[in-house]
Design a protein around this motif. Structure first.
Motif, PDB file in Angstrom:
ATOM      1  N   LYS A  31     -10.829 -10.255 -22.307  1.00 43.61           N
ATOM      2  CA  LYS A  31     -10.863  -8.791 -22.214  1.00 43.61           C
ATOM      3  C   LYS A  31     -12.410  -8.672 -21.302  1.00 43.61           C
ATOM      4  O   LYS A  31     -12.534  -7.861 -20.534  1.00 43.61           O
ATOM      5  CB  LYS A  31     -11.353  -8.206 -23.766  1.00 43.61           C
ATOM      6  N   GLY A  32     -13.316  -9.339 -21.928  1.00 41.69           N
ATOM      7  CA  GLY A  32     -14.665  -9.258 -21.042  1.00 41.69           C
ATOM      8  C   GLY A  32     -14.822  -9.428 -19.639  1.00 41.69           C
ATOM      9  O   GLY A  32     -15.331  -8.831 -19.027  1.00 41.69           O
ATOM     10  N   LEU A  33     -14.340 -10.672 -19.331  1.00 38.76           N
ATOM     11  CA  LEU A  33     -14.169 -11.248 -17.981  1.00 38.76           C
ATOM     12  C   LEU A  33     -13.084 -10.637 -17.067  1.00 38.76           C
ATOM     13  O   LEU A  33     -13.304 -10.902 -15.831  1.00 38.76           O
ATOM     14  CB  LEU A  33     -14.167 -12.811 -18.043  1.00 38.76           C
ATOM     15  N   LYS A  38     -17.767  -7.104 -15.594  1.00 44.24           N
ATOM     16  CA  LYS A  38     -17.678  -8.272 -16.505  1.00 44.24           C
ATOM     17  C   LYS A  38     -18.640  -8.114 -17.631  1.00 44.24           C
ATOM     18  O   LYS A  38     -19.905  -7.951 -17.183  1.00 44.24           O
ATOM     19  CB  LYS A  38     -17.712  -9.515 -15.673  1.00 44.24           C
ATOM     20  N   GLU A  39     -18.288  -8.596 -18.494  1.00 44.84           N
ATOM     21  CA  GLU A  39     -19.355  -8.702 -19.800  1.00 44.84           C
ATOM     22  C   GLU A  39     -18.753  -9.816 -20.764  1.00 44.84           C
ATOM     23  O   GLU A  39     -17.592 -10.278 -20.955  1.00 44.84           O
ATOM     24  CB  GLU A  39     -19.370  -7.554 -20.599  1.00 44.84           C
ATOM     25  N   GLU A 273      -6.544 -20.765 -20.322  1.00 48.83           N
ATOM     26  CA  GLU A 273      -5.808 -19.643 -21.099  1.00 48.83           C
ATOM     27  C   GLU A 273      -5.930 -18.400 -20.664  1.00 48.83           C
ATOM     28  O   GLU A 273      -5.280 -17.325 -21.242  1.00 48.83           O
ATOM     29  CB  GLU A 273      -6.208 -19.714 -22.504  1.00 48.83           C
ATOM     30  N   ILE A 274      -6.701 -18.283 -19.739  1.00 50.51           N
ATOM     31  CA  ILE A 274      -6.951 -16.736 -19.204  1.00 50.51           C
ATOM     32  C   ILE A 274      -6.632 -16.510 -17.752  1.00 50.51           C
ATOM     33  O   ILE A 274      -6.124 -15.716 -17.364  1.00 50.51           O
ATOM     34  CB  ILE A 274      -8.340 -16.480 -19.197  1.00 50.51           C
ATOM     35  N   GLY A 275      -6.875 -17.464 -16.883  1.00 48.18           N
ATOM     36  CA  GLY A 275      -6.388 -17.539 -15.616  1.00 48.18           C
ATOM     37  C   GLY A 275      -7.460 -17.766 -14.635  1.00 48.18           C
ATOM     38  O   GLY A 275      -8.732 -18.313 -14.909  1.00 48.18           O
ATOM     39  N   GLU A 276      -7.378 -17.374 -13.262  1.00 47.66           N
ATOM     40  CA  GLU A 276      -8.304 -17.397 -12.320  1.00 47.66           C
ATOM     41  C   GLU A 276      -9.394 -16.064 -12.239  1.00 47.66           C
ATOM     42  O   GLU A 276      -8.748 -15.202 -12.332  1.00 47.66           O
ATOM     43  CB  GLU A 276      -7.838 -17.855 -10.728  1.00 47.66           C
ATOM     44  N   THR A 284     -22.206  -9.419 -11.813  1.00 47.18           N
ATOM     45  CA  THR A 284     -23.043 -10.124 -12.927  1.00 47.18           C
ATOM     46  C   THR A 284     -21.898 -10.213 -14.028  1.00 47.18           C
ATOM     47  O   THR A 284     -21.192  -9.209 -14.026  1.00 47.18           O
ATOM     48  CB  THR A 284     -24.118  -9.055 -13.326  1.00 47.18           C
ATOM     49  N   ILE A 285     -22.266 -10.799 -14.929  1.00 49.20           N
ATOM     50  CA  ILE A 285     -21.718 -10.720 -16.392  1.00 49.20           C
ATOM     51  C   ILE A 285     -22.686 -10.362 -17.256  1.00 49.20           C
ATOM     52  O   ILE A 285     -23.762 -10.898 -17.426  1.00 49.20           O
ATOM     53  CB  ILE A 285     -21.252 -12.098 -16.711  1.00 49.20           C
ATOM     54  N   ARG A 286     -22.514  -9.155 -17.852  1.00 54.39           N
ATOM     55  CA  ARG A 286     -23.591  -8.785 -18.716  1.00 54.39           C
ATOM     56  C   ARG A 286     -23.269  -9.588 -20.171  1.00 54.39           C
ATOM     57  O   ARG A 286     -22.396  -9.487 -20.769  1.00 54.39           O
ATOM     58  CB  ARG A 286     -23.510  -7.146 -19.001  1.00 54.39           C
ATOM     59  N   THR A 287     -24.479 -10.087 -20.698  1.00 54.42           N
ATOM     60  CA  THR A 287     -24.389 -10.957 -22.070  1.00 54.42           C
ATOM     61  C   THR A 287     -24.908 -10.303 -23.306  1.00 54.42           C
ATOM     62  O   THR A 287     -24.510 -10.881 -24.061  1.00 54.42           O
ATOM     63  CB  THR A 287     -24.969 -12.370 -21.640  1.00 54.42           C
ATOM     64  N   GLU A 288     -26.054  -9.258 -23.000  1.00 52.81           N
ATOM     65  CA  GLU A 288     -26.417  -8.961 -24.109  1.00 52.81           C
ATOM     66  C   GLU A 288     -27.133  -7.480 -23.812  1.00 52.81           C
ATOM     67  O   GLU A 288     -27.563  -7.344 -22.701  1.00 52.81           O
ATOM     68  CB  GLU A 288     -27.722  -9.866 -24.670  1.00 52.81           C
TER      69      GLU A 288
END
Ligand code: AVJ
Length: 329
Positions: A31-33, A38-39, A273-276, A284-288
């Protein structure tokens, strides 16, 4: 607090909980990525290595939160225990429980330290913490519970009154509405004689806050990047760690720190299990999120959750605060 023994109590750990949390991890990461932006949830910081890195963060000169809260607890714990008169102590997000010992010692002095229930998402770390506490507090029942504090969890039988503590400003990870729903669960489980103690980081000079999340020795960066190493370890992802860099910003409008992992170049990552997943340069990926508070914003969250603040205890330098509350019900 419901008083049925739970399968998530450490020592009686059926494989079901482990499988369930891995499937939950796959769902959360997918869900996040696959969302834009992205988070990833900060709860995935806390595998064994992440919990150890966080302990290192708490020792950093720039990371004032732990020292401020500890000094405040040492100064105010006698009053807190005198008014709450707890026999049981329940802690949300216990981690290493180092600050908790200040409260357990005060309960012991009051001769009413019966039970301590640390709740944490990091199983191995919690087991190690429980082992140490059993050595140091042989007369106190130590019953650790492995759970994500945002999920429903049940507790062992408690000896009333109970003091529930949520320290370290971990409340800051939750935007207002999810903070209110989390605290509503706490309020709904409290008996009239129970109390709730919340520790929260206060708004202050933005540079002081920025330095706390961008320390000069790079420990926070390692803590942040470890979430990708964890996905490689546990979900067989193929993240190239040095394709990302740590970024922590503080929004003076939203009164929150945002931690991100920034892609340094365009590239692809595969999680079986998620893909490419494709990353653009600079994506960015927000992590917090780590919200910072004042008395009004904390009172707003507590009262919206059905909790009444009875003691407001700011640190002398206003860097951190403790709030003692009871259920409005
Ligand atoms: C454990 C959530 C309170 O937000 O200050 C420390 C985690 N993140 N450095 C915080 C954290 C980066 C910490 N909390």
């Amino acid at each position: 607090m419901s008083e049925t023994p739970t399968p998530d109590v450490v020592g009686g750990t059926p494989p079901y909980t482990v499988r369930r949390s891995r499937q939950q991890m796959v769902r959360d990461v997918r869900k996040g990525l696959t969302s834009t932006p992205k988070e990833l949830s900060p709860k995935y910081f806390y595998d064994e290595r992440g919990s150890v890195l966080f302990e290192e963060i708490t020792q950093l000169p720039e990371y004032y939160l732990t020292r401020s809260e500890r000094a405040l607890l040492e100064a105010r714990v006698t009053g807190i225990v005198a008014s709450a008169r707890p026999c049981s102590l329940v802690e949300l997000g216990a981690g290493s429980a180092t600050k908790t010992r200040i409260i357990l010692d005060a309960m012991r002095r009051e001769g009413c330290a019966e039970l301590y229930v640390p709740i944490d998402v990091s199983r191995d770390f919690l087991e190690a913490t429980a082992l140490q506490l059993r050595n140091d507090y042989p007369e106190v029942g130590i019953v650790p519970v492995v759970s994500d504090i945002t999920e429903a969890f049940t507790l062992p039988a408690l000896v009333a009154p109970t003091l529930i503590v949520f320290l370290g400003s971990t409340i800051g990870n939750f935007p207002r509405d999810s903070a209110v729903s989390l605290l509503s669960h706490v309020a709904a489980s409290m008996a009239p004689t129970d109390s709730f103690l919340l520790g929260a980081d206060m708004r202050k000079d933005p540079d002081v806050i920025r330095r706390a999340y961008n320390d000069s020795s790079g420990i926070t960066a390692a803590f942040n990047l470890n979430i990708l190493e964890r996905l490689n370890r546990e979900l067989d992802a193929n993240f190239t760690i040095d394709a990302f860099e740590h970024r922590a910003i503080y929004s003076t409008e939203l009164h929150r720190v945002e931690m991100h992992l920034v892609a340094k170049r365009p590239h692809k990552v595969v999680i079986p299990e998620i893909g490419e997943l494709c990353f653009r340069e600079g994506e960015t990926i927000r992590t917090e999120l780590s919200y910072k508070y004042d008395r009004e914003s904390l009172d707003d969250i507590l009262s919206a959750a059905g909790l009444i603040m009875e003691k407001w205890m700011p640190a002398g330098d206003a860097s951190f605060a403790l709030a003692l509350a009871h259920s409005a019900a």
